[in-house]
Scaffold this motif. Sequence first.
Motif, short mmCIF file in Angstrom:
data_model
loop_
_atom_site.label_atom_id
_atom_site.label_comp_id
_atom_site.label_asym_id
_atom_site.label_seq_id
_atom_site.Cartn_x
_atom_site.Cartn_y
_atom_site.Cartn_z
N VAL A 3 -31.76 80.34 -10.47
CA VAL A 3 -30.41 79.82 -10.25
C VAL A 3 -30.23 79.48 -8.78
N ALA A 4 -29.71 78.29 -8.52
CA ALA A 4 -29.39 77.87 -7.15
C ALA A 4 -27.91 77.52 -7.09
N LEU A 5 -27.31 77.81 -5.95
CA LEU A 5 -25.90 77.53 -5.70
C LEU A 5 -25.79 76.47 -4.62
N VAL A 30 -34.23 74.11 -12.20
CA VAL A 30 -33.38 75.18 -11.69
C VAL A 30 -31.98 75.02 -12.26
N HIS A 31 -31.38 76.14 -12.69
CA HIS A 31 -29.99 76.10 -13.15
C HIS A 31 -29.09 75.96 -11.93
N GLY A 32 -28.31 74.90 -11.87
CA GLY A 32 -27.45 74.64 -10.73
C GLY A 32 -26.04 75.16 -10.94
N THR A 33 -25.52 75.81 -9.90
CA THR A 33 -24.13 76.26 -9.87
C THR A 33 -23.51 75.68 -8.60
N SER A 34 -22.17 75.74 -8.49
CA SER A 34 -21.56 75.10 -7.33
C SER A 34 -20.31 75.81 -6.85
N ALA A 35 -20.07 75.64 -5.56
CA ALA A 35 -18.81 76.03 -4.93
C ALA A 35 -18.38 74.80 -4.13
N ILE A 36 -17.29 74.20 -4.51
CA ILE A 36 -16.84 72.96 -3.88
C ILE A 36 -16.00 73.28 -2.65
N THR A 37 -16.33 72.64 -1.52
CA THR A 37 -15.63 72.87 -0.26
C THR A 37 -14.57 71.82 0.03
N ALA A 38 -14.79 70.61 -0.49
CA ALA A 38 -13.86 69.51 -0.26
C ALA A 38 -14.05 68.48 -1.37
N ILE A 39 -13.02 67.72 -1.61
CA ILE A 39 -13.09 66.65 -2.61
C ILE A 39 -12.94 65.34 -1.86
N THR A 40 -13.86 64.43 -2.11
CA THR A 40 -13.79 63.14 -1.42
C THR A 40 -13.46 62.02 -2.39
N ALA A 41 -12.87 60.98 -1.84
CA ALA A 41 -12.74 59.71 -2.54
C ALA A 41 -13.74 58.82 -1.83
#
Length: 129
Positions: A3-5, A30-41
């Motif tokens: 697992v990778a973040l 690899v199983h991908g996980t995420s922590a979003i820091t910002a949302i872009t357009a």
Amino acid sequence: MPVALTIAGSDSGGGAGIQADLKTFAVLGVHGTSAITAITAQNTQGVTDILELPTSLIREQIAVVVEDIGVQAAKTGMLFSAAIIATVADAVERYQIRNLVVDPVMVAKGGAKPSPGDGGAGYLPTGPA
């Protein structure tokens, strides 16, 4: 399965950020996980807007993934501000994430600067080389 973040911004165009990281993780098995820091357009022409997420939400995203699923490695991308950098550094230390790829995003592919100016004011301690 390992697992990778990915701890990074979200790219609405799908060519960078967490979207690109998750695609790469999948190709590598690899199983991908995420922590979003910002949302872009953004699209192939550039970045038109960015919304920085609160550090409390970033901290919680990392916590729930690590505490439940576990993480063998992490990769950072756009850490939008010094406050986010400090939050991520704290989480890396707290959860003892040893396999860490730090990918500083100072300028987007289209030339836009995704950081408000203080993103370079902090850094992630990476420990002994």
